[in-house]
Motif scaffolding. Structure first.
Motif, PDB file in Angstrom:
ATOM      1  N   THR A 148       0.833  -1.211   0.000  1.00  0.00           N
ATOM      2  CA  THR A 148       0.000   0.000   0.000  1.00  0.00           C
ATOM      3  C   THR A 148       0.863   1.255   0.000  1.00  0.00           C
ATOM      4  OG1 THR A 148      -1.729  -1.183   1.223  1.00  0.00           O
ATOM      5  CG2 THR A 148      -1.839   1.228   1.210  1.00  0.00           C
ATOM      6  N   LEU A 149       1.902   1.279   0.840  1.00  0.00           N
ATOM      7  CA  LEU A 149       2.788   2.444   0.902  1.00  0.00           C
ATOM      8  C   LEU A 149       3.558   2.633  -0.409  1.00  0.00           C
ATOM      9  CD1 LEU A 149       4.204   2.029   4.534  1.00  0.00           C
ATOM     10  CD2 LEU A 149       2.457   3.650   3.746  1.00  0.00           C
ATOM     11  N   PHE A 150       3.895   1.518  -1.073  1.00  0.00           N
ATOM     12  CA  PHE A 150       4.638   1.597  -2.326  1.00  0.00           C
ATOM     13  C   PHE A 150       3.760   2.065  -3.484  1.00  0.00           C
ATOM     14  CE2 PHE A 150       6.018  -0.488  -6.294  1.00  0.00           C
ATOM     15  CZ  PHE A 150       7.259   0.126  -6.447  1.00  0.00           C
ATOM     16  N   LEU A 151       2.534   1.524  -3.587  1.00  0.00           N
ATOM     17  CA  LEU A 151       1.656   1.847  -4.717  1.00  0.00           C
ATOM     18  C   LEU A 151       0.845   3.126  -4.501  1.00  0.00           C
ATOM     19  CD1 LEU A 151       0.351  -1.724  -5.658  1.00  0.00           C
ATOM     20  CD2 LEU A 151       1.972  -0.305  -6.927  1.00  0.00           C
ATOM     21  N   MET A 152       0.696   3.545  -3.259  1.00  0.00           N
ATOM     22  CA  MET A 152      -0.028   4.791  -2.965  1.00  0.00           C
ATOM     23  C   MET A 152       0.867   5.735  -2.158  1.00  0.00           C
ATOM     24  SD  MET A 152      -3.057   4.960  -4.255  1.00  0.00           S
ATOM     25  CE  MET A 152      -3.857   3.793  -5.360  1.00  0.00           C
ATOM     26  N   PRO A 153       1.992   6.155  -2.738  1.00  0.00           N
ATOM     27  CA  PRO A 153       2.908   7.039  -1.993  1.00  0.00           C
ATOM     28  C   PRO A 153       2.299   8.424  -1.788  1.00  0.00           C
ATOM     29  CG  PRO A 153       3.592   6.886  -4.277  1.00  0.00           C
ATOM     30  CD  PRO A 153       2.453   5.914  -4.108  1.00  0.00           C
ATOM     31  N   ARG A 154       2.906   9.167  -0.896  1.00  0.00           N
ATOM     32  CA  ARG A 154       2.416  10.509  -0.581  1.00  0.00           C
ATOM     33  C   ARG A 154       2.393  11.412  -1.812  1.00  0.00           C
ATOM     34  NH1 ARG A 154      -0.497  13.181   3.428  1.00  0.00           N
ATOM     35  NH2 ARG A 154      -0.076  15.397   3.213  1.00  0.00           N
ATOM     36  N   ARG A 155       3.419  11.298  -2.660  1.00  0.00           N
ATOM     37  CA  ARG A 155       3.487  12.177  -3.834  1.00  0.00           C
ATOM     38  C   ARG A 155       2.326  11.931  -4.798  1.00  0.00           C
ATOM     39  NH1 ARG A 155       7.403   8.294  -4.596  1.00  0.00           N
ATOM     40  NH2 ARG A 155       7.271   7.070  -6.527  1.00  0.00           N
ATOM     41  N   LEU A 156       1.847  10.669  -4.889  1.00  0.00           N
ATOM     42  CA  LEU A 156       0.712  10.371  -5.763  1.00  0.00           C
ATOM     43  C   LEU A 156      -0.562  10.995  -5.202  1.00  0.00           C
ATOM     44  CD1 LEU A 156      -0.258   8.783  -8.272  1.00  0.00           C
ATOM     45  CD2 LEU A 156      -0.783   6.888  -6.735  1.00  0.00           C
ATOM     46  N   ILE A 157      -0.715  10.941  -3.880  1.00  0.00           N
ATOM     47  CA  ILE A 157      -1.883  11.556  -3.236  1.00  0.00           C
ATOM     48  C   ILE A 157      -1.861  13.070  -3.450  1.00  0.00           C
ATOM     49  CG2 ILE A 157      -3.123  11.855  -1.067  1.00  0.00           C
ATOM     50  CD1 ILE A 157      -3.055   8.975  -1.910  1.00  0.00           C
ATOM     51  N   GLU A 158      -0.662  13.666  -3.336  1.00  0.00           N
ATOM     52  CA  GLU A 158      -0.546  15.117  -3.514  1.00  0.00           C
ATOM     53  C   GLU A 158      -0.779  15.519  -4.965  1.00  0.00           C
ATOM     54  OE1 GLU A 158       3.284  16.043  -1.962  1.00  0.00           O
ATOM     55  OE2 GLU A 158       2.621  15.982   0.142  1.00  0.00           O
ATOM     56  N   THR A 159      -0.460  14.620  -5.901  1.00  0.00           N
ATOM     57  CA  THR A 159      -0.767  14.891  -7.307  1.00  0.00           C
ATOM     58  C   THR A 159      -2.273  14.944  -7.522  1.00  0.00           C
ATOM     59  OG1 THR A 159       1.259  13.773  -8.022  1.00  0.00           O
ATOM     60  CG2 THR A 159      -0.449  14.071  -9.682  1.00  0.00           C
ATOM     61  N   ALA A 160      -2.983  14.049  -6.857  1.00  0.00           N
ATOM     62  CA  ALA A 160      -4.445  14.025  -6.973  1.00  0.00           C
ATOM     63  C   ALA A 160      -5.087  15.202  -6.253  1.00  0.00           C
ATOM     64  CB  ALA A 160      -4.984  12.714  -6.416  1.00  0.00           C
ATOM     65  N   TYR A 161      -4.494  15.598  -5.126  1.00  0.00           N
ATOM     66  CA  TYR A 161      -5.037  16.697  -4.320  1.00  0.00           C
ATOM     67  C   TYR A 161      -3.925  17.704  -4.045  1.00  0.00           C
ATOM     68  CZ  TYR A 161      -8.205  12.785  -3.522  1.00  0.00           C
ATOM     69  OH  TYR A 161      -9.030  11.700  -3.692  1.00  0.00           O
ATOM     70  N   PRO A 162      -3.665  18.631  -4.978  1.00  0.00           N
ATOM     71  CA  PRO A 162      -2.536  19.570  -4.852  1.00  0.00           C
ATOM     72  C   PRO A 162      -2.564  20.401  -3.582  1.00  0.00           C
ATOM     73  CG  PRO A 162      -3.468  19.631  -7.070  1.00  0.00           C
ATOM     74  CD  PRO A 162      -4.394  18.801  -6.240  1.00  0.00           C
ATOM     75  N   ASP A 163      -3.758  20.698  -3.043  1.00  0.00           N
ATOM     76  CA  ASP A 163      -3.826  21.539  -1.849  1.00  0.00           C
ATOM     77  C   ASP A 163      -3.231  20.859  -0.623  1.00  0.00           C
ATOM     78  OD1 ASP A 163      -6.055  19.824  -2.241  1.00  0.00           O
ATOM     79  OD2 ASP A 163      -7.137  20.844  -0.640  1.00  0.00           O
ATOM     80  N   LEU A 164      -3.049  19.513  -0.684  1.00  0.00           N
ATOM     81  CA  LEU A 164      -2.427  18.815   0.443  1.00  0.00           C
ATOM     82  C   LEU A 164      -0.953  19.174   0.595  1.00  0.00           C
ATOM     83  CD1 LEU A 164      -3.864  15.183   0.271  1.00  0.00           C
ATOM     84  CD2 LEU A 164      -4.160  16.817   2.116  1.00  0.00           C
ATOM     85  N   SER A 165      -0.299  19.494  -0.528  1.00  0.00           N
ATOM     86  CA  SER A 165       1.133  19.789  -0.488  1.00  0.00           C
ATOM     87  C   SER A 165       1.429  21.267  -0.313  1.00  0.00           C
ATOM     88  CB  SER A 165       1.805  19.298  -1.780  1.00  0.00           C
ATOM     89  OG  SER A 165       1.197  19.906  -2.905  1.00  0.00           O
ATOM     90  N   GLY A 166       0.385  22.097  -0.324  1.00  0.00           N
ATOM     91  CA  GLY A 166       0.574  23.534  -0.182  1.00  0.00           C
ATOM     92  C   GLY A 166       0.658  23.954   1.258  1.00  0.00           C
ATOM     93  N   PRO A 167       0.675  25.263   1.508  1.00  0.00           N
ATOM     94  CA  PRO A 167       0.791  25.765   2.873  1.00  0.00           C
ATOM     95  C   PRO A 167      -0.401  25.418   3.740  1.00  0.00           C
ATOM     96  CG  PRO A 167       0.442  27.555   1.291  1.00  0.00           C
ATOM     97  CD  PRO A 167       0.697  26.336   0.504  1.00  0.00           C
ATOM     98  N   LYS A 168      -1.546  25.093   3.090  1.00  0.00           N
ATOM     99  CA  LYS A 168      -2.733  24.758   3.867  1.00  0.00           C
ATOM    100  C   LYS A 168      -2.831  23.267   4.158  1.00  0.00           C
ATOM    101  CE  LYS A 168      -5.534  28.589   2.083  1.00  0.00           C
ATOM    102  NZ  LYS A 168      -6.795  28.953   1.389  1.00  0.00           N
ATOM    103  N   ALA A 169      -1.803  22.511   3.776  1.00  0.00           N
ATOM    104  CA  ALA A 169      -1.870  21.060   3.904  1.00  0.00           C
ATOM    105  C   ALA A 169      -2.087  20.602   5.334  1.00  0.00           C
ATOM    106  CB  ALA A 169      -0.597  20.433   3.357  1.00  0.00           C
ATOM    107  N   LYS A 170      -1.586  21.417   6.302  1.00  0.00           N
ATOM    108  CA  LYS A 170      -1.701  20.986   7.698  1.00  0.00           C
ATOM    109  C   LYS A 170      -3.024  21.376   8.329  1.00  0.00           C
ATOM    110  CE  LYS A 170       3.284  21.083   8.478  1.00  0.00           C
ATOM    111  NZ  LYS A 170       4.390  21.627   9.282  1.00  0.00           N
ATOM    112  N   THR A 171      -3.834  22.105   7.590  1.00  0.00           N
ATOM    113  CA  THR A 171      -5.136  22.486   8.116  1.00  0.00           C
ATOM    114  C   THR A 171      -6.133  21.383   7.845  1.00  0.00           C
ATOM    115  OG1 THR A 171      -4.662  24.792   7.655  1.00  0.00           O
ATOM    116  CG2 THR A 171      -6.974  24.217   8.005  1.00  0.00           C
ATOM    117  N   ILE A 172      -6.728  20.857   8.889  1.00  0.00           N
ATOM    118  CA  ILE A 172      -7.640  19.721   8.738  1.00  0.00           C
ATOM    119  C   ILE A 172      -9.034  20.236   8.401  1.00  0.00           C
ATOM    120  CG2 ILE A 172      -8.598  17.697   9.834  1.00  0.00           C
ATOM    121  CD1 ILE A 172      -5.579  17.652   9.374  1.00  0.00           C
ATOM    122  N   ASN A 173      -9.529  19.821   7.243  1.00  0.00           N
ATOM    123  CA  ASN A 173     -10.874  20.180   6.836  1.00  0.00           C
ATOM    124  C   ASN A 173     -11.885  19.317   7.610  1.00  0.00           C
ATOM    125  OD1 ASN A 173     -13.383  19.946   5.042  1.00  0.00           O
ATOM    126  ND2 ASN A 173     -12.236  21.626   4.081  1.00  0.00           N
TER     127      ASN A 173
END
Length: 426
Positions: A394-419
């Motif tokens: 799971t960690l290999f096929l769903m790395p953090r960078r792939l998640i951030e590609t799908a949801y760019p706002d996760l990697s931005g300055p607001k990434a630490k703000t929990i919606n």
């Protein structure tokens, strides 16, 4: 359109529950009938093979047709095929004695029909309801599965014990006929965004579907993940009853309660999805649910490593199975939401068809493999290995960078703000 979407939502719930309940009742009842008639586990396994192989092989074909032909036509045709399959078995039994070849043939055509119906219905959810109701529709889909999982064996067992096999088949035919009538009232183009089917050959259509998957790393990695998940999760499918019966020596009544806890967990989490706000990051949500599921596979080994009383073991496995069922819904529902929202309508059928093939592809191999391994390797080692393999995959096929590609706002300055609409565990 909004009123019609609401009508679709609840019609879908009722029709899907009737169909799924009918399938579970039929599968459970016919399994008991085969075992009672032959006393052979091989005969029972052969019926399972006739229900797995057609679904695995024909899922991509069904997906192709769903993207080219009217989805409503395929759904209704599939339901009609299911009714005709069971009706033919009933007619055969009226003139001849019941036989295993007749049951196998019925299972074969029954599975083919249900495969086309399932994939067409799954690909149609985004056409039946608006975007705001997709999460509720997907939760209703899981709700129908959990209701059928709880009631199917109960009703199947009761019918098998109290009515003739002919009456049993008639009840199934009535259930599927009601589902067919409900589905005939639905408008499968209510929220359609396409005017017509693509003008291309079947081969070109398949190639364009494969190219579409290659262009979407999320979908491609998700399919590979499903392939390995279903292989390693077979360790639970095969191993749970082996552990309960052969190692722990749990009473049969308690085993039934423990297995029902999984369906109850699915039911509870399905209701949760139906009433909560929409998930903001479905792929991230599913990744965490898969990691939770992977951990739960390892927890099955704990009573085999640490001495516990029979009462504690029962309560422990009851809790684990409840969490396991709930985690399955936490995994599947966001994936369904993502496909409905992110995949173009003209490709949904092919995507669902290929996903179905990947989900079923390694199940027969896994069943045989773990059936052999449990006879020669201690169960706790198999479970711990599968748990670690699932987590790493799971960690290999769903790395953090792939998640951030799908949801760019996760990697931005607001990434630490929990919606507030993001997953409850982060």
């Amino acid at each position: 359109m909004q009123r019609k979407a609401t009508f679709h939502l609840y019609t879908f719930l009722v029709s899907k529950t009737l169909s799924t309940l009918g399938a579970n009742v039929y599968a459970f009842g016919m399994s008991l009938f085969i075992l009672a008639m032959t006393g052979s586990a091989l005969s029972f396994a052969a019926n399972l093979i006739f229900s797995i192989i057609p679904r695995t092989l024909l899922s991509p074909v069904a997906g192709l047709l769903v993207d080219r032909v009217s989805k409503k036509f395929i759904v209704l045709s599939g339901q009609l095929g299911t009714i005709l399959s069971i009706s033919c078995l009933l007619i055969y039994m009226t003139f001849f004695d019941i036989s295993l070849p007749a049951i196998y043939l019925t299972t074969f055509f029954y599975t083919i029909s249900s495969t086309f119906t399932t994939i067409a219905f799954s690909a149609s959810i985004g056409n039946l309801v608006d975007a705001e109701r997709i999460q509720k529709a997907m939760s209703f889909n899981q709700l129908s599965l959990s209701i059928a999982g709880i009631l199917g064996p109960m009703i199947g067992g009761m019918l098998f014990g109290f009515v003739s096999i002919e009456t049993f088949l008639i009840i199934n035919i009535v259930a599927y006929s009601l589902a067919l009538l409900l589905e005939s009232t639905m408008n499968f183009k209510l929220f359609s965004s396409t005017e017509s089917s693509p003008k291309e050959s079947m081969v070109q259509s398949l190639k364009s579907g494969i190219h579409y998957i290659k262009e979407m790393p999320m979908i491609k990695n998700l399919m590979y993940l499903l392939l390995w998940i279903n292989l390693f999760f077979t360790s639970i499918t095969v191993g749970a009853n082996f552990i309960f019966v052969n190692i722990i020596k749990m009473e049969y009544q308690l085993i039934g309660i423990v297995e029902a806890a999984s369906a109850i967990g699915m039911l509870v989490v399905s209701i949760y999805f139906a009433v909560r706000s929409n998930i903001k990051y479905p792929l991230l949500f599913s990744k965490r649910a898969v990691l939770a599921l992977s951990t739960l596979v390892g927890t099955f080994a704990l009573p085999l490593l640490i001495p516990m009383t029979s009462t504690i073991v029962f309560i422990y496995y009851l809790t684990v199975m409840f969490l396991f069922g709930g985690s399955l819904v936490l995994t599947n529902t966001p994936i369904g939401i993502m496909i409905q929202k992110d995949v173009e309508e003209n490709f949904r059928g092919r995507i669902y068809g290929i996903i179905e093939m990947f989900a079923m592809g390694l199940t027969p191999i896994g069943t045989l493999l773990f059936g052999l391994l449990y006879d020669v390797i201690p169960a706790q080692f198999i479970l711990l290995f599968c748990s670690m393999a699932l987590i790493l995959t799971t960690l290999f096929l769903m790395p953090r960078r792939l998640i951030e590609t799908a949801y760019p706002d996760l990697s931005g300055p607001k990434a630490k703000t929990i919606n507030p609409t993001s997953p409850p565990f982060r």
